[in-house]
Scaffold this motif. Structure first.
Motif, mmCIF file in Angstrom:
data_model
loop_
_atom_site.group_PDB
_atom_site.id
_atom_site.type_symbol
_atom_site.label_atom_id
_atom_site.label_comp_id
_atom_site.label_asym_id
_atom_site.label_seq_id
_atom_site.Cartn_x
_atom_site.Cartn_y
_atom_site.Cartn_z
ATOM 1 N N THR A 239 -42.628 -35.339 -32.248
ATOM 2 C CA THR A 239 -43.219 -34.279 -31.408
ATOM 3 C C THR A 239 -42.880 -32.878 -31.899
ATOM 4 O O THR A 239 -43.234 -31.903 -31.243
ATOM 5 C CB THR A 239 -42.760 -34.428 -29.942
ATOM 6 N N LEU A 242 -45.946 -30.933 -32.243
ATOM 7 C CA LEU A 242 -46.859 -31.060 -31.101
ATOM 8 C C LEU A 242 -47.134 -29.681 -30.510
ATOM 9 O O LEU A 242 -46.222 -28.870 -30.323
ATOM 10 C CB LEU A 242 -46.218 -31.960 -30.039
ATOM 11 N N ARG A 245 -50.239 -31.562 -24.996
ATOM 12 C CA ARG A 245 -50.761 -32.902 -24.677
ATOM 13 C C ARG A 245 -52.227 -32.800 -24.255
ATOM 14 O O ARG A 245 -53.000 -33.729 -24.446
ATOM 15 C CB ARG A 245 -49.943 -33.517 -23.541
ATOM 16 N N HIS B 50 -41.625 -32.817 -23.155
ATOM 17 C CA HIS B 50 -42.586 -33.852 -23.538
ATOM 18 C C HIS B 50 -44.021 -33.357 -23.397
ATOM 19 O O HIS B 50 -44.934 -33.867 -24.048
ATOM 20 C CB HIS B 50 -42.395 -35.108 -22.665
#
Lengths: 275, 197
Positions: A239, A242, A245, B50
């Motif tokens: 990640t 990243l 999302r 996340h």
């Protein structure tokens, strides 16, 4: 002019939107960034989503699409999807080139008139050395597939990924690709990147995000800085590259990309020739 | 009407391994590196990481509600710690026991807010007992209790809004931290041991 348009015009952001169609593959290459293989989670992007993203990308100013994986041609309707995508933007597809038997080649025929180019991996002029890295019979399947695709009128590039390029090997490989009908302009050579299976296998060069050309990349897991971003190590998605999302609307990851680009130091261009 | 704080059942939840992997500096997305540049940012950020796009909007909101404002820090920590204890959030109760001590509450007050001593025996100021009753009522959400607690909480509308948002935001974090079993940091554990809490 929008910030995105400026970034695309300046080349500070790549004009190609990359889409990871899937993560599974019929091969298990020793340096694979995504640890792809036959048994891994497929993590497919829905074809309708890919088409919608292509339209969004064009509306935002992107001028090309890249499709990669995994092996994209494991997706059942990939030739038809490529035709549809190519009606939106020119498409470059990264493939291992091992699945082009007669039936698939016949379904590829309509792509002769489309703006679709296949980039096929071939790493070594010697079958044994090539197949050690990529899998049994890989060399033979590729050298069969390239001329067959060219005969069908489909554009082909060759990509060579090497740990320590040897001048003699490279010269023989270039002679081979020319013999297969691929010009020097359509042959790229790049280093192994120390991510995914290459990292586990202690191969490749370490690349920071500053070393990787920024090219917005969308996967089933989110949007990333580069097609070298959504790698998998030890079965876990990396990640560090990243962005978000959320991938739709595409403006969301684009804005995140522009934010990171804005914080990028001047002159932070790629030095590793990773593409 | 006086602010008697009836005993509430302050649940305790066992610790355990977090239910998610906490993102570390090496895995932090490109938008989040600033949060990891000075070391471990704590489990709330390390879990939110996340989903990088949640961090940007969430942290300023939490900072505005939980951080320094025109409401004194002592008053805010009474709210946060009491709410966390009533909600049974181990992570928030432990973390804010330390913050409460650093905000001027003493160990007995912290114990009372955690349900280990009667609030009425420890907090002598009427307004603080009323504040605790307001936290209990809002956190537990029963209309009758909220109506009764409002009658003894002598604050204007602006203060009521901020205190209530503080309770509500704390409840949100309590649910988040409990559901993900966020781990208490080592320095907090050590401090709690030193304070015999």
């Amino acid at each position: 002019m929008t910030a995105l348009a400026q970034a695309l015009a300046k080349g500070s952001l790549g004009n190609r939107l990359w889409l990871y169609s899937n993560y599974h593959c019929n091969l298990t290459c020793t340096y694979c960034l995504t640890e792809s293989g036959p048994l891994v989670s497929r993590r497919e992007l829905d074809p309708d989503t890919m088409v919608d993203l292509a339209h969004e990308a064009r509306a935002l100013g992107f001028t090309q699409l890249g499709i990669t994986g995994g092996e994209p041609f494991l997706i059942p309707h990939m030739p038809e999807l490529l035709l549809e995508l190519s009606r939106v933007l020119p498409v470059l597809v990264l493939t291992n080139g091992t699945l082009f038997r007669r039936a698939l080649l016949d379904r590829m025929a309509p792509l002769a008139d489309a703006d679709v180019t296949l980039q096929i991996s071939l790493d070594h002029p010697d079958p044994v050395a090539n197949d050690v890295m990529r899998g049994p019979q890989n060399f033979r399947k590729v050298v069969d597939a390239v001329p067959a695709l060219l005969r069908h009128g489909i554009g082909v590039r060759i990509a060579t990924t090497v740990e320590d390029p040897d001048a003699d090997d490279l010269a023989r490989l270039c002679a081979l690709h020319r013999n297969l009908g691929i010009t020097d302009d359509d042959h790229i050579v790049r280093p192994i990147l120390r991510r995914g299976r290459a990292r586990t296998g202690d191969m490749g060069v370490v690349a920071r995000y500053l070393d990787l050309p920024p090219e917005l990349t969308v996967t089933a897991d989110g949007a990333f800085w580069s097609p070298f971003g959504p790698t998998v190590t030890g079965g876990v998605l990396d990640t560090d590259l990243l962005l978000t999302r959320t991938v739709r609307p595409l403006q969301r990851p684009v804005q995140a990309m522009l934010t990171v680009l804005g914080a990028r130091p001047e002159g932070a261009d790629s030095t590793l020739n990773i593409r | 009407m006086s602010a008697a704080v009836p005993p509430v059942d302050v649940p305790t939840r066992p610790g355990g391994a977090p239910r998610i992997t906490l993102i570390d500096a090496a895995s932090a997305g490109l938008l989040l590196r600033q949060h990891f540049s000075s070391g471990d940012p704590g489990p709330v950020i390390a879990s939110l990481a996340h989903v990088p796009e949640l961090v940007g909007p969430t942290l300023p909101f939490l900072g505005a509600v939980l951080g320094p404002s025109w409401i004194p820090a002592r008053e805010k920590e009474i709210v946060i710690l009491r709410t966390s204890a009533v909600m049974g959030c181990r992570y928030c109760t432990e973390a804010h026991s330390v913050v409460a001590l650093d905000s001027g509450l003493n160990v007995r007050e912290v114990r009372a807010l955690r349900g280990e001593l009667p609030v009425g025996d420890v907090f002598t100021a009427e307004e603080e007992r009323a504040l605790v009753a307001w936290c209990d009522a809002v956190a537990q959400g029963a209309e009758a209790d909220i109506r009764q607690a409002r009658q003894v909480l002598d604050v204007d509308d602006a203060r009521l809004v901020e205190l209530t948002l503080l309770v509500a935001t704390t409840v949100m974090l309590n649910r988040y931290a409990t559901a993900l079993a966020l781990p208490t940091s080592l320095d907090v554990r050590e401090r709690l041991l030193r304070e015999d809490l």
